[in-house]
Every structure is written in C-alpha cells, then in structure tokens.
Write a protein that holds these residues in place. Structure first.
Motif, PDB file in Angstrom:
ATOM      1  N   GLY A  10       0.806  -1.204   0.000  1.00 32.20           N
ATOM      2  CA  GLY A  10       0.000   0.000   0.000  1.00 32.20           C
ATOM      3  C   GLY A  10       0.842   1.257   0.000  1.00 32.20           C
ATOM      4  O   GLY A  10       2.051   1.209  -0.259  1.00 32.20           O
ATOM      5  N   LEU A  11       0.180   2.365   0.304  1.00 31.10           N
ATOM      6  CA  LEU A  11       0.831   3.674   0.361  1.00 31.10           C
ATOM      7  C   LEU A  11       1.064   4.058   1.815  1.00 31.10           C
ATOM      8  O   LEU A  11       0.149   3.959   2.644  1.00 31.10           O
ATOM      9  N   VAL A  12       2.287   4.490   2.110  1.00 31.52           N
ATOM     10  CA  VAL A  12       2.617   4.876   3.479  1.00 31.52           C
ATOM     11  C   VAL A  12       3.542   6.086   3.439  1.00 31.52           C
ATOM     12  O   VAL A  12       4.312   6.255   2.478  1.00 31.52           O
ATOM     13  N   GLN A  13       3.476   6.917   4.456  1.00 35.06           N
ATOM     14  CA  GLN A  13       4.347   8.081   4.532  1.00 35.06           C
ATOM     15  C   GLN A  13       5.747   7.683   4.986  1.00 35.06           C
ATOM     16  O   GLN A  13       5.914   6.656   5.668  1.00 35.06           O
ATOM     17  N   PRO A  14       6.752   8.465   4.611  1.00 31.25           N
ATOM     18  CA  PRO A  14       8.107   8.184   5.112  1.00 31.25           C
ATOM     19  C   PRO A  14       8.117   8.096   6.632  1.00 31.25           C
ATOM     20  O   PRO A  14       7.466   8.889   7.324  1.00 31.25           O
ATOM     21  N   GLY A  15       8.843   7.096   7.130  1.00 30.27           N
ATOM     22  CA  GLY A  15       8.891   6.846   8.562  1.00 30.27           C
ATOM     23  C   GLY A  15       7.830   5.887   9.049  1.00 30.27           C
ATOM     24  O   GLY A  15       7.875   5.444  10.205  1.00 30.27           O
ATOM     25  N   GLY A  16       6.882   5.552   8.189  1.00 28.37           N
ATOM     26  CA  GLY A  16       5.799   4.647   8.570  1.00 28.37           C
ATOM     27  C   GLY A  16       6.179   3.184   8.475  1.00 28.37           C
ATOM     28  O   GLY A  16       7.328   2.841   8.192  1.00 28.37           O
ATOM     29  N   SER A  17       5.184   2.344   8.721  1.00 29.68           N
ATOM     30  CA  SER A  17       5.403   0.896   8.737  1.00 29.68           C
ATOM     31  C   SER A  17       4.358   0.187   7.891  1.00 29.68           C
ATOM     32  O   SER A  17       3.229   0.672   7.739  1.00 29.68           O
ATOM     33  N   LEU A  18       4.757  -0.951   7.356  1.00 33.05           N
ATOM     34  CA  LEU A  18       3.859  -1.859   6.661  1.00 33.05           C
ATOM     35  C   LEU A  18       4.284  -3.280   6.977  1.00 33.05           C
ATOM     36  O   LEU A  18       5.463  -3.529   7.246  1.00 33.05           O
ATOM     37  N   ARG A  19       3.318  -4.188   6.901  1.00 30.59           N
ATOM     38  CA  ARG A  19       3.623  -5.607   7.077  1.00 30.59           C
ATOM     39  C   ARG A  19       3.115  -6.363   5.865  1.00 30.59           C
ATOM     40  O   ARG A  19       1.917  -6.334   5.566  1.00 30.59           O
ATOM     41  N   LEU A  20       4.033  -7.056   5.195  1.00 32.37           N
ATOM     42  CA  LEU A  20       3.679  -7.893   4.055  1.00 32.37           C
ATOM     43  C   LEU A  20       3.565  -9.344   4.501  1.00 32.37           C
ATOM     44  O   LEU A  20       4.317  -9.791   5.375  1.00 32.37           O
ATOM     45  N   SER A  21       2.626 -10.047   3.897  1.00 32.25           N
ATOM     46  CA  SER A  21       2.463 -11.470   4.173  1.00 32.25           C
ATOM     47  C   SER A  21       2.375 -12.234   2.866  1.00 32.25           C
ATOM     48  O   SER A  21       1.948 -11.697   1.840  1.00 32.25           O
ATOM     49  N   CYS A  22       2.779 -13.493   2.921  1.00 25.11           N
ATOM     50  CA  CYS A  22       2.732 -14.354   1.744  1.00 25.11           C
ATOM     51  C   CYS A  22       2.336 -15.752   2.202  1.00 25.11           C
ATOM     52  O   CYS A  22       2.932 -16.295   3.132  1.00 25.11           O
ATOM     53  N   ALA A  23       1.349 -16.314   1.532  1.00 27.21           N
ATOM     54  CA  ALA A  23       0.863 -17.647   1.876  1.00 27.21           C
ATOM     55  C   ALA A  23       1.069 -18.592   0.699  1.00 27.21           C
ATOM     56  O   ALA A  23       0.765 -18.245  -0.447  1.00 27.21           O
ATOM     57  N   VAL A  24       1.575 -19.776   1.011  1.00 26.12           N
ATOM     58  CA  VAL A  24       1.778 -20.816   0.004  1.00 26.12           C
ATOM     59  C   VAL A  24       0.590 -21.774   0.046  1.00 26.12           C
ATOM     60  O   VAL A  24       0.166 -22.209   1.117  1.00 26.12           O
ATOM     61  N   SER A  25       0.054 -22.096  -1.113  1.00 21.88           N
ATOM     62  CA  SER A  25      -1.039 -23.059  -1.181  1.00 21.88           C
ATOM     63  C   SER A  25      -0.794 -24.007  -2.335  1.00 21.88           C
ATOM     64  O   SER A  25      -0.009 -23.740  -3.237  1.00 21.88           O
ATOM     65  N   GLY A  26      -1.503 -25.154  -2.289  1.00 18.31           N
ATOM     66  CA  GLY A  26      -1.383 -26.130  -3.360  1.00 18.31           C
ATOM     67  C   GLY A  26      -0.815 -27.443  -2.855  1.00 18.31           C
ATOM     68  O   GLY A  26      -0.637 -27.650  -1.662  1.00 18.31           O
ATOM     69  N   SER A  27      -0.499 -28.305  -3.802  1.00 20.09           N
ATOM     70  CA  SER A  27      -0.010 -29.635  -3.484  1.00 20.09           C
ATOM     71  C   SER A  27       1.506 -29.584  -3.275  1.00 20.09           C
ATOM     72  O   SER A  27       2.275 -29.525  -4.233  1.00 20.09           O
ATOM     73  N   ILE A  28       1.921 -29.572  -2.016  1.00 16.18           N
ATOM     74  CA  ILE A  28       3.334 -29.441  -1.690  1.00 16.18           C
ATOM     75  C   ILE A  28       3.719 -30.464  -0.640  1.00 16.18           C
ATOM     76  O   ILE A  28       2.856 -30.979   0.082  1.00 16.18           O
ATOM     77  N   THR A  29       5.012 -30.750  -0.564  1.00 15.52           N
ATOM     78  CA  THR A  29       5.489 -31.634   0.487  1.00 15.52           C
ATOM     79  C   THR A  29       6.111 -30.832   1.626  1.00 15.52           C
ATOM     80  O   THR A  29       5.897 -31.143   2.788  1.00 15.52           O
ATOM     81  N   ARG A  30       6.899 -29.796   1.275  1.00 20.19           N
ATOM     82  CA  ARG A  30       7.555 -28.992   2.297  1.00 20.19           C
ATOM     83  C   ARG A  30       7.998 -27.680   1.673  1.00 20.19           C
ATOM     84  O   ARG A  30       8.353 -27.635   0.506  1.00 20.19           O
ATOM     85  N   VAL A  31       7.969 -26.624   2.481  1.00 19.91           N
ATOM     86  CA  VAL A  31       8.491 -25.333   2.051  1.00 19.91           C
ATOM     87  C   VAL A  31       9.867 -25.142   2.661  1.00 19.91           C
ATOM     88  O   VAL A  31      10.024 -25.240   3.882  1.00 19.91           O
ATOM     89  N   TYR A  32      10.828 -24.883   1.840  1.00 16.01           N
ATOM     90  CA  TYR A  32      12.204 -24.703   2.296  1.00 16.01           C
ATOM     91  C   TYR A  32      12.481 -23.216   2.490  1.00 16.01           C
ATOM     92  O   TYR A  32      11.714 -22.532   3.167  1.00 16.01           O
ATOM     93  N   ALA A  33      13.536 -22.684   1.890  1.00 21.89           N
ATOM     94  CA  ALA A  33      13.844 -21.269   2.075  1.00 21.89           C
ATOM     95  C   ALA A  33      12.729 -20.393   1.510  1.00 21.89           C
ATOM     96  O   ALA A  33      12.112 -20.716   0.495  1.00 21.89           O
ATOM     97  N   MET A  34      12.472 -19.280   2.188  1.00 25.12           N
ATOM     98  CA  MET A  34      11.483 -18.300   1.733  1.00 25.12           C
ATOM     99  C   MET A  34      12.132 -16.922   1.766  1.00 25.12           C
ATOM    100  O   MET A  34      13.093 -16.697   2.516  1.00 25.12           O
ATOM    101  N   GLY A  35      11.608 -16.017   0.983  1.00 24.87           N
ATOM    102  CA  GLY A  35      12.214 -14.694   0.986  1.00 24.87           C
ATOM    103  C   GLY A  35      11.358 -13.641   0.316  1.00 24.87           C
ATOM    104  O   GLY A  35      10.310 -13.943  -0.258  1.00 24.87           O
ATOM    105  N   TRP A  36      11.842 -12.423   0.432  1.00 26.76           N
ATOM    106  CA  TRP A  36      11.224 -11.269  -0.208  1.00 26.76           C
ATOM    107  C   TRP A  36      12.253 -10.581  -1.094  1.00 26.76           C
ATOM    108  O   TRP A  36      13.402 -10.398  -0.683  1.00 26.76           O
ATOM    109  N   TYR A  37      11.815 -10.215  -2.269  1.00 26.37           N
ATOM    110  CA  TYR A  37      12.614  -9.461  -3.216  1.00 26.37           C
ATOM    111  C   TYR A  37      11.803  -8.235  -3.628  1.00 26.37           C
ATOM    112  O   TYR A  37      10.589  -8.191  -3.410  1.00 26.37           O
TER     113      TYR A  37
END
Length: 120
Positions: A10-37
C-alpha cells in the motif's frame, strides 16, 4: 498447482510501517527457504530478506535494522515487517519460496507481487 499470494502492500508516509504477508497453497510436500525481493521501476529485482526453514535470516544492507522477516512453518507463510520506511523502499515486493512438490523435487516459485509506495 502451487500458488504464492502476497498481501499487505500500500501507500505509506516516510517513517511509517507496513507488514507484508505471503501464503503458500497447493499440493506441496515442504516449504524450504522463503524470501522477499523487490523491483523498483527501471531497476533489477533485488534481494530484501530471506529465511531458512530453521529460521536463519539474511538481509540486504539497505534494510538491516528496519525490516524483519519471519515465517510460520505450520501455516506455510512468510511475513516482512517494514519499519522506518523511506521513499527509496518504493517498489513491487515479491515473495519467493523453494518448495518440494513431490519426492526429491524442489522448485522455486514467485508470487505476483504487491506494490509498496513510500511518499508524503
């Protein structure tokens, strides 16, 4: 089909905060390394933060001390808490995860991205 779905941009002013989230779904066995780019207009995609399944973290120098990455292995989610945001943090933020899809096979997946804009 494996999906990574980001939320929280979203939009935030300088000095503000945001929290991003990411959810994995589907047919998986295990989630290994995760990251943000992130990718700013006219720039290459760059690493922001990564976290191993065991919780070991790595940060880009530009965000150290301001951003914090965390994950929930039971829910297959990863979050990025961003504090003291600066205009130069403006970018599309992408979730990435290395995911086991069936025995012995691990594939890297990307989310579609979420826009973060830091502006007064």
């Amino acid at each position: 089909q494996v999906q990574l779905v980001e939320s929280g941009g979203g939009l935030v002013q300088p000095g503000g905060s945001l929290r991003l989230s990411c959810a994995v779904s589907g047919s998986i066995t295990r989630v290994y390394a995760m990251g943000w780019y992130r990718q700013a207009p006219g720039e290459q995609r760059e690493l922001v933060a990564t976290i191993t399944r065991g919780g070991r973290t790595k940060y880009a120098d530009s965000v150290k001390g301001r951003f914090s990455i965390s994950r929930d292995n039971d829910k297959n989610t990863v979050s990025l808490q961003m504090n003291s945001l600066k205009p130069e943090d403006t970018a599309v933020y992408y979730c990435n995860a290395d995911i086991g899809v069936h025995s012995g096979v691990i594939v890297g997946y990307w989310g579609r991205g979420t826009q973060v804009t830091v502006s007064s």
